[in-house]
Design an enzyme around this catalytic site. Sequence first.
Site, PDB file in Angstrom:
ATOM      1  N   GLU A  38       0.829  -1.209   0.000  1.00 10.11           N
ATOM      2  CA  GLU A  38       0.000   0.000   0.000  1.00 10.11           C
ATOM      3  C   GLU A  38       0.859   1.252   0.000  1.00 10.11           C
ATOM      4  O   GLU A  38       1.994   1.244   0.475  1.00 10.11           O
ATOM      5  CB  GLU A  38      -0.949   0.010   1.211  1.00 10.11           C
ATOM      6  N   ARG A  63       1.393  -2.524  12.309  1.00 12.10           N
ATOM      7  CA  ARG A  63       0.616  -3.463  11.501  1.00 12.10           C
ATOM      8  C   ARG A  63       0.013  -2.795  10.264  1.00 12.10           C
ATOM      9  O   ARG A  63      -1.118  -3.066   9.875  1.00 12.10           O
ATOM     10  CB  ARG A  63      -0.467  -4.152  12.337  1.00 12.10           C
ATOM     11  N   CYS A  68       7.285  -1.184  -2.207  1.00 10.78           N
ATOM     12  CA  CYS A  68       8.424  -2.088  -2.403  1.00 10.78           C
ATOM     13  C   CYS A  68       9.647  -1.726  -1.573  1.00 10.78           C
ATOM     14  O   CYS A  68      10.318  -2.619  -1.038  1.00 10.78           O
ATOM     15  CB  CYS A  68       8.790  -2.167  -3.871  1.00 10.78           C
ATOM     16  N   HIS A 105      11.779   0.406  -8.478  1.00 10.85           N
ATOM     17  CA  HIS A 105      11.342  -0.775  -7.728  1.00 10.85           C
ATOM     18  C   HIS A 105      12.540  -1.421  -7.042  1.00 10.85           C
ATOM     19  O   HIS A 105      13.632  -1.486  -7.615  1.00 10.85           O
ATOM     20  CB  HIS A 105      10.679  -1.781  -8.672  1.00 10.85           C
ATOM     21  N   ASP A 120      11.297 -11.316  -3.894  1.00  8.60           N
ATOM     22  CA  ASP A 120      10.639 -10.010  -3.916  1.00  8.60           C
ATOM     23  C   ASP A 120       9.409 -10.058  -3.023  1.00  8.60           C
ATOM     24  O   ASP A 120       8.386 -10.635  -3.378  1.00  8.60           O
ATOM     25  CB  ASP A 120      10.244  -9.647  -5.346  1.00  8.60           C
TER      26      ASP A 120
END
Length: 272
Positions: A38, A63, A68, A105, A120
Amino acid sequence: MFDLDAYLSRIQLPARVTLDAEGLQRLQRAHRLAIPFENLDVALGRAIAIDTDAVFAKLVTARRGGFCFEHNRLFGDSLAALGFAARPLLARVWLNATATPPLNHAATLVTIEGQDWLADAGFGGSYSPAMPLVDGAESSAPDGARFRLEKDAELGWQLLRDGPAATSDGRSAGPGWQRQYSFTLDEVGDDDLAAGNAWACTSPDSRFTRLAVVSLPLPAGFASLTDRLYRRRAGDTQTESEITDPRVYRLRLSLMFGIDLTGEEVAALGLF
């Protein structure tokens, strides 16, 4: 500070994994099933820190999920704590790209008994298993998609996917091999990661400055929320709908993705 026991509890692994390919697969899979992808803090105008302490505090203690650069920092810290040999990689995401994308990324290179593996824990587009870094290597994901690694003379390595669009975040085209991202094995330092993270958080060309994105692999499927569009596939059951009520959006975030935002935070996303 990284706390391995707290991390393993967060990803619901009852014991440490073995230091082999099977252990790597188990760790990555548990991480992805437990911690959502997210970018909501970007949409809320908050800075994204990717040092160990900040990432652990957000993804484990609070939490929440992350994108990435956050996921693979946490995953890399867990690999190091367990005794794996691992280091970060930077990649170019080609999904829907119309020109050569930047190094936007982060992924992870793991070496097991002399063999390099691409791992990943932070690719939000779909679930890609850890794969041996071998030209032509293929692997199947639990949702039925196939992945392939190919070596390219210009781009270095490429990760390709062939699978249903419904088990992706909507950017995959469906059946047929589609390039997900490309990467090289160049050494990556903290400054390189910081530069990629800054671009993802601030560039007007970044997907994350234009959309509120959430996704989570399911045991045999995938769920995603892109702005107000909710998509979920579990086995043969598929759902797609637009959320028009901020209360429903907040509830969906909590029940499907385990993300608890206040009503004020949902309003600040500017989706309704």
